[in-house]
Design a protein around this motif. Sequence first.
Motif, short mmCIF file in Angstrom:
data_model
loop_
_atom_site.label_atom_id
_atom_site.label_comp_id
_atom_site.label_asym_id
_atom_site.label_seq_id
_atom_site.Cartn_x
_atom_site.Cartn_y
_atom_site.Cartn_z
N LEU A 199 31.42 -41.36 -3.52
CA LEU A 199 30.94 -41.05 -2.17
C LEU A 199 29.56 -41.65 -1.92
O LEU A 199 29.28 -42.14 -0.82
N LEU A 200 28.71 -41.62 -2.94
CA LEU A 200 27.39 -42.24 -2.79
C LEU A 200 27.53 -43.74 -2.58
O LEU A 200 26.84 -44.31 -1.73
N ASP A 201 28.41 -44.39 -3.33
CA ASP A 201 28.64 -45.81 -3.13
C ASP A 201 29.09 -46.09 -1.69
O ASP A 201 28.61 -47.02 -1.04
N LEU A 202 30.03 -45.29 -1.19
CA LEU A 202 30.52 -45.48 0.17
C LEU A 202 29.41 -45.29 1.19
O LEU A 202 29.31 -46.03 2.18
N LEU A 203 28.56 -44.29 0.96
CA LEU A 203 27.46 -44.04 1.88
C LEU A 203 26.49 -45.22 1.92
O LEU A 203 26.06 -45.66 3.00
N VAL A 204 26.16 -45.75 0.75
CA VAL A 204 25.25 -46.90 0.69
C VAL A 204 25.86 -48.11 1.39
O VAL A 204 25.21 -48.79 2.19
N ALA B 98 27.78 -46.38 -8.82
CA ALA B 98 27.05 -45.27 -9.44
C ALA B 98 27.79 -44.75 -10.66
O ALA B 98 29.02 -44.71 -10.68
N ARG B 99 27.03 -44.34 -11.66
CA ARG B 99 27.60 -43.72 -12.86
C ARG B 99 26.74 -42.50 -13.20
O ARG B 99 25.65 -42.65 -13.73
N GLY B 100 27.24 -41.35 -12.87
CA GLY B 100 26.45 -40.14 -13.13
C GLY B 100 25.20 -40.10 -12.28
O GLY B 100 24.13 -39.69 -12.75
N ALA B 101 25.31 -40.54 -11.03
CA ALA B 101 24.15 -40.56 -10.14
C ALA B 101 23.62 -39.14 -9.94
O ALA B 101 24.35 -38.16 -10.07
N VAL C 198 32.44 -37.98 -10.76
CA VAL C 198 33.00 -39.25 -10.33
C VAL C 198 33.21 -39.27 -8.82
O VAL C 198 32.95 -40.27 -8.15
N VAL C 199 33.67 -38.15 -8.26
CA VAL C 199 33.86 -38.06 -6.81
C VAL C 199 32.54 -38.32 -6.10
O VAL C 199 32.47 -39.09 -5.13
#
Length: 328
Positions: free
Chosen positions: A178-183, A13-16, A173-174
């Motif tokens: 976190l969104l990447d980890l959740l996915v 994610a970048r600026g999700a 960025v945090v």
Amino acid sequence: MDALAGLLEGPRARGAFMIRACFDPPWAVRVEDGAPLTVMLMVRGDAWIVPDTGERLRLRAGDLAVARGPDPYVCADDPATAPQAVILPGGACSYPDGRPLNGSMDLGVRTWGDRADGEAVLLIGTYLVRGEIGGRLLDALPPLLSLTSEAWDNPLTPLLMNEVTRDEPGQEVVLDRLLDLLVIAALRAWFARPSAAAPAWYRALGDPVVGRALRLLQDDPAHPWTVATLAERTGVSRAALARRFTDLVGEPPMGYLTGWRLALAADRLRDSEDTLGAIARRVGYGSAFALSTAFKRVYGVSPQEYRVPTPSPSAAPAQAPAQTPAPA
């Protein structure tokens, strides 16, 4: 590279767009943002996700849903509730008749809805650009999937709830990480289910011959592979490998290799400043011209156009609900 790592290495994610949505019934929001992937984690209360086509889905506290775009859907307390707001590309938000909401539902930092302590609370994370999610991952997913709280152990909910409303330096960025980890955690659990509808190539990795061939291709795409060299490395005849590979994966070995190389090239184009020539060598093409020709044939645009896409006026953020504190 194991199969799951190869599948899940894409989310970056970048600026999700991430918010905490809080509602009191009756409530309903129609989502028409065209986003490639949205994750909805039910923290409190219940909700229904109702796509325009396909089966509707109920979420209870602790459940998670993943919606693969760009098709629209409604998220509501009840399937019969009429939408009160529409989410558009870029996080813009309007009433169903098209009038802008103008921040009337902002509740604070990344918090949006009726009341901050509403009966229903969802954490919503949206990848805004398809390049942030690997095409192989998107192609492997159904339009809508869910995991119940009994099906997976999610340790990220308290951390997400704590971080989503913070307004600290580097917070974007945090939240992206976190969104990447959740996915990744959710899809790892989803693919591990006995009834998982995994893609053919993923299931084929369990085959002693085809699985080895796939790992060879995935681990070293720049090698000048041929069916003959793959057959030699897997201990079967060329004809036997070609037939078995095609039966299990759904395409011939060299067709799979081409798709894998171009997918890797697409990721490098978006994630690095490498020259086209360097990317070509990295993924197994002899020249930038050869990569460019193959890339445009499959993706429909040149590598340069893919790397720097022309912004769409409709995708520009007109109003991003709850990304900044509400005025006092």
